[in-house]
Design a protein around this motif. Structure first.
Motif, PDB file in Angstrom:
ATOM      1  N   VAL A   8       0.842  -1.129   0.184  1.00  0.00           N
ATOM      2  CA  VAL A   8       0.028  -0.121  -0.101  1.00  0.00           C
ATOM      3  C   VAL A   8       1.116   1.098   0.136  1.00  0.00           C
ATOM      4  N   TRP A   9       0.632   2.336  -0.974  1.00  0.00           N
ATOM      5  CA  TRP A   9       1.259   3.406  -0.818  1.00  0.00           C
ATOM      6  C   TRP A   9       0.536   4.620  -0.785  1.00  0.00           C
ATOM      7  N   ASN A  10       0.992   5.752   0.208  1.00  0.00           N
ATOM      8  CA  ASN A  10       0.104   6.976   0.104  1.00  0.00           C
ATOM      9  C   ASN A  10       1.127   8.251  -0.036  1.00  0.00           C
ATOM     10  N   GLY A  11       0.630   8.880  -1.024  1.00  0.00           N
ATOM     11  CA  GLY A  11       1.537  10.002  -1.165  1.00  0.00           C
ATOM     12  C   GLY A  11       2.406  10.075  -2.571  1.00  0.00           C
ATOM     13  N   SER A  12       3.173  11.115  -2.891  1.00  0.00           N
ATOM     14  CA  SER A  12       4.131  11.149  -3.789  1.00  0.00           C
ATOM     15  C   SER A  12       5.290   9.983  -3.797  1.00  0.00           C
ATOM     16  N   GLU A  15       8.090  11.778  -1.220  1.00  0.00           N
ATOM     17  CA  GLU A  15       7.742  12.142   0.115  1.00  0.00           C
ATOM     18  C   GLU A  15       6.643  10.967   0.900  1.00  0.00           C
ATOM     19  N   GLY A  16       6.010  10.346  -0.138  1.00  0.00           N
ATOM     20  CA  GLY A  16       5.025   9.431   0.292  1.00  0.00           C
ATOM     21  C   GLY A  16       5.672   8.108   1.332  1.00  0.00           C
ATOM     22  N   GLN A  17       4.938   7.270   1.782  1.00  0.00           N
ATOM     23  CA  GLN A  17       5.292   5.918   2.275  1.00  0.00           C
ATOM     24  C   GLN A  17       4.321   4.867   2.056  1.00  0.00           C
ATOM     25  N   GLY A  18       4.846   3.820   2.358  1.00  0.00           N
ATOM     26  CA  GLY A  18       3.974   2.574   2.032  1.00  0.00           C
ATOM     27  C   GLY A  18       4.153   1.626   3.115  1.00  0.00           C
ATOM     28  N   ALA A  19       3.521   0.457   3.045  1.00  0.00           N
ATOM     29  CA  ALA A  19       3.404  -0.622   3.944  1.00  0.00           C
ATOM     30  C   ALA A  19       3.395  -2.120   3.241  1.00  0.00           C
ATOM     31  N   LEU A  20       4.206  -2.801   3.729  1.00  0.00           N
ATOM     32  CA  LEU A  20       4.142  -4.206   2.994  1.00  0.00           C
ATOM     33  C   LEU A  20       3.582  -5.159   4.038  1.00  0.00           C
ATOM     34  N   THR A  21       2.618  -6.244   3.438  1.00  0.00           N
ATOM     35  CA  THR A  21       2.235  -7.066   4.500  1.00  0.00           C
ATOM     36  C   THR A  21       2.268  -8.591   3.702  1.00  0.00           C
ATOM     37  N   THR A  22       2.695  -9.377   4.335  1.00  0.00           N
ATOM     38  CA  THR A  22       2.689 -10.880   3.843  1.00  0.00           C
ATOM     39  C   THR A  22       1.692 -11.703   4.446  1.00  0.00           C
ATOM     40  N   GLN A  23       1.141 -12.462   3.659  1.00  0.00           N
ATOM     41  CA  GLN A  23       0.421 -13.555   3.800  1.00  0.00           C
ATOM     42  C   GLN A  23       0.583 -14.436   5.474  1.00  0.00           C
ATOM     43  N   SER A  24       1.790 -14.485   5.940  1.00  0.00           N
ATOM     44  CA  SER A  24       2.122 -15.153   6.968  1.00  0.00           C
ATOM     45  C   SER A  24       2.254 -14.048   8.046  1.00  0.00           C
TER      46      SER A  24
END
Length: 136
Positions: A8-12, A15-24
């Motif tokens: 998931v990414w928010n912003g440019s 300057e933006g930031q994201g988050a990563l999630t794995t099934q486990s």
């Protein structure tokens, strides 16, 4: 078998930031950003995750190769360095140190070469892959 991860990414881009999630859920909204990828920020980045995947996959393949040859590894330690240049992963270099009682250097080198070419992540990467291996 299928495995899943999401980003998931928010912003440019810068300057933006994201988050990563794995099934486990080993990664669960784990932060990544421009700073974590191109500078020195807190969090992870795609290249670091590829390095972890390649080191883990190669090590497991090598372990199965050693088992199949009739030996047992006391321990195997693999580092993976991903080279990222001009927007492209250009190289994956694996450095391996292993302790395997009774195995010859020649047999060990043969099993390492097989793992280098045949672990699923090696097959996935379309880049130069190299290994430096030490039998302790």
């Amino acid at each position: 078998m299928k495995r899943k991860a999401s980003a998931v990414w928010n912003g440019s881009g810068k300057e933006g930031q994201g988050a990563l999630t794995t099934q486990s859920t080993v990664l669960n909204n784990t932060q990544y950003s421009f700073k974590t990828r191109f500078e020195d920020g807190v969090g992870t980045n795609p290249e670091e995750l590829v390095a972890a995947a390649h080191a883990g996959c190669f090590t497991m393949q090598l372990t199965f190769n050693i088992d199949g040859a009739g030996f047992t590894a006391t321990d195997i330690h693999t580092d993976c360095e991903i080279t990222f240049e001009n927007g492209t992963i250009t190289r994956s270099h694996l450095t391996v140190q292993a302790r395997v009682d009774g195995i010859s250097q020649e047999k060990f080198d043969e099993l390492v070469a097989h793992a280098e070419k045949n672990c699923p992540i090696s097959k996935l990467l379309n880049t130069e892959i190299s290994v430096t291996a030490t039998l302790n």
